[in-house]
Design a protein around this motif. Structure first.
Motif, PDB file in Angstrom:
ATOM      1  N   PRO A   1       1.076   8.876  -4.489  1.00 35.98           N
ATOM      2  CA  PRO A   1       2.325   8.694  -5.218  1.00 35.98           C
ATOM      3  C   PRO A   1       3.234   7.695  -4.513  1.00 35.98           C
ATOM      4  O   PRO A   1       3.148   7.525  -3.307  1.00 35.98           O
ATOM      5  CB  PRO A   1       2.945  10.082  -5.166  1.00 35.98           C
ATOM      6  N   LYS A   2       4.061   7.020  -5.269  1.00 38.34           N
ATOM      7  CA  LYS A   2       5.077   6.153  -4.686  1.00 38.34           C
ATOM      8  C   LYS A   2       6.419   6.542  -5.283  1.00 38.34           C
ATOM      9  O   LYS A   2       6.749   6.161  -6.385  1.00 38.34           O
ATOM     10  CB  LYS A   2       4.747   4.682  -4.958  1.00 38.34           C
ATOM     11  N   TYR A   3       7.164   7.340  -4.515  1.00 33.74           N
ATOM     12  CA  TYR A   3       8.397   7.916  -5.040  1.00 33.74           C
ATOM     13  C   TYR A   3       9.530   6.899  -5.136  1.00 33.74           C
ATOM     14  O   TYR A   3      10.353   6.964  -6.013  1.00 33.74           O
ATOM     15  CB  TYR A   3       8.878   9.068  -4.147  1.00 33.74           C
TER      16      TYR A   3
ATOM     17  N   LYS B   1       0.843  -1.204   0.000  1.00 36.46           N
ATOM     18  CA  LYS B   1       0.000   0.000   0.000  1.00 36.46           C
ATOM     19  C   LYS B   1       0.873   1.247   0.000  1.00 36.46           C
ATOM     20  O   LYS B   1       0.500   2.269  -0.544  1.00 36.46           O
ATOM     21  CB  LYS B   1      -0.897   0.004   1.243  1.00 36.46           C
ATOM     22  N   VAL B   2       2.000   1.167   0.681  1.00 33.19           N
ATOM     23  CA  VAL B   2       3.001   2.237   0.624  1.00 33.19           C
ATOM     24  C   VAL B   2       4.307   1.595   0.216  1.00 33.19           C
ATOM     25  O   VAL B   2       4.394   0.382   0.059  1.00 33.19           O
ATOM     26  CB  VAL B   2       3.209   2.937   1.990  1.00 33.19           C
ATOM     27  N   GLU B   3       5.320   2.421   0.054  1.00 35.16           N
ATOM     28  CA  GLU B   3       6.667   1.914  -0.121  1.00 35.16           C
ATOM     29  C   GLU B   3       7.502   2.409   1.032  1.00 35.16           C
ATOM     30  O   GLU B   3       7.321   3.534   1.500  1.00 35.16           O
ATOM     31  CB  GLU B   3       7.247   2.418  -1.439  1.00 35.16           C
TER      32      GLU B   3
ATOM     33  N   SER C   1       6.903   6.220   1.764  1.00 34.33           N
ATOM     34  CA  SER C   1       6.296   7.077   0.744  1.00 34.33           C
ATOM     35  C   SER C   1       4.955   6.509   0.318  1.00 34.33           C
ATOM     36  O   SER C   1       4.764   5.307   0.278  1.00 34.33           O
ATOM     37  CB  SER C   1       7.254   7.221  -0.441  1.00 34.33           C
ATOM     38  N   GLY C   2       4.003   7.385   0.050  1.00 37.31           N
ATOM     39  CA  GLY C   2       2.668   6.947  -0.330  1.00 37.31           C
ATOM     40  C   GLY C   2       1.641   7.293   0.728  1.00 37.31           C
ATOM     41  O   GLY C   2       0.529   6.792   0.697  1.00 37.31           O
TER      42      GLY C   2
END
Lengths: 245, 245
Positions: free
Chosen positions: B229-231, A31-33, B117-118
DNA sequence: GGGGAGAGATGCCGC
DNA sequence: GCGGCATTTCTCCCC
């Protein structure tokens, strides 16, 4: 390190619970990184294939994978990795081992469930079975009811036949509790065509915040100070010991 | 068992991180009371005196004590116990050891923090710097703003000079998101004396629930489908590996 | 320290 | 699976 890695591989195949103390890096993509720079951590892989990455301090894991995740040890030119994949949840984790301090393992048997007392449900039960706690003449006719206008903690009538809707909070009641109560009552009034004046809203909680009290008064609701029950025997602070069950 | 207990005592004094696999019972007294019947568990005591009791399965600890808890091994006629007390939080735990399977320990060094991130903040940042994602002519003038009428994710004006209030959700937007947005706009209109018709409310989220969509339409707000966003570099699912950072 | 809000929230239950 | 809601939620940030 290679002996440790061999042991981890073997234990993962046997589906044992494994504990690894290690210096590592962690990448997560779901879901996130997230990226966790190199450092000391404790990794737990449980028998249901849950994975926890714990920092040396703090209650919560800094990274985790949920049940039924696949775990594989991968060794290549870039180093030694634990690669984890949960196909259902579409998330992935990669742990690069820089050093391993220890590996421990055991096959644990499934444990019994916990018994908890003092929850919001216990509170609504207590009120249901002891309606005088709200006031004389209060007659509850349901608790924890899932209705099409929402989930109501305790529902009943007062001495004058008015409908009473009670929202319990085990701790501070905040403005969200009031808007929750308001939503129930609003839907109830709308769907049943009952006049708003024949419905009473009551917040039952140990305490209420100032904002919530203001909001409560605006809506014409009431606050009743009630503590959640604790059925289990009390900790005896004089003797500094817990009691027989 | 006595050797293990001696080792635990020693390690607790040295303030090492300790991992114990054990068959035990657990009592807790604090905000709630709980009793965990005899069974297999893994106990972790961290260097900051956090204590976790884990079942053989599941992500969350079944019982825990927070940082700066005192831990003492007590042996008496009733058995061998780990008694834990957090004076500040006024909570207590008692673990009765029936068997110990293993004890492991290491002095870990404090680790670095995670980079994520996200999140919802990343989303409001993305919209702030790429306003066309909302629509042409949208001009954001603040983000993540704590105002006296609440915390607004993105705040700006549209091509016609109307005020735009955006509430971001990183996942499903539910009815709570709509009432949150409504609360901001309501307070804004009231405090600034702006006509309601000159303020637009927008929910920016990947998806929205049916209930939330109904509620949104009732209020006359809008929904804009936007992904967080996923940077960080993506996980390459073909190669099954993560990348250089 | 209280209050408001997010979180990879988690977990439970009901539809 | 979605929805609604409690949680020893935890955590962060502002007032």
């Amino acid at each position: 390190m290679n002996e440790y890695i061999g042991r981890v591989k073997e234990l993962l195949e046997k589906k044992n619970l494994v504990v690894i103390a290690t210096e590592c890096e962690v990448w997560y993509h779901g879901k996130v990184e997230s990226y966790l720079p190199q450092g000391d951590r404790v990794i737990v892989i449980k028998q249901d294939r849950v994975l926890l990455v714990h920092q040396p301090s703090g209650v919560n894991p800094i990274n985790y994978m949920k049940e039924n995740t696949e775990h594989n040890i991968v060794e290549n030119s870039e180093g030694i990795f634990l690669k984890s994949k949960n196909t259902l949840l579409k998330d992935y984790m990669e742990i690069k081992f820089h050093r391993i301090y220890f590996v421990s393992s055991f096959l644990l048997e499934d444990s019994k469930d916990i018994i908890v007392s003092g929850s919001e449900k216990d509170m609504s039960d207590m009120i249901y079975y002891n309606p005088y706690l709200i006031e004389d003449g209060f007659k509850p006719f349901s608790r924890e009811e899932h209705t099409r206008f929402g989930f109501i903690d305790v529902f009943g009538t007062d001495a004058n036949g008015k409908i009473v809707v009670i929202e319990c909070k085990r701790d501070f009641a905040d403005f969200k509790a009031i808007s929750q109560l308001h939503r129930y009552i609003h839907k109830l009034v709308k769907s049943k065509g009952i006049p708003e004046s024949s419905v009473r809203g009551i917040i039952a909680a140990p305490r209420i915040s100032d904002n919530a009290l203001m909001m409560l008064k605006e809506y014409g609701y009431e606050f009743k100070s009630i503590n959640p029950p604790k059925y289990l025997e009390k900790y005896d602070s004089n003797q500094k010991r817990l009691f027989e069950y």
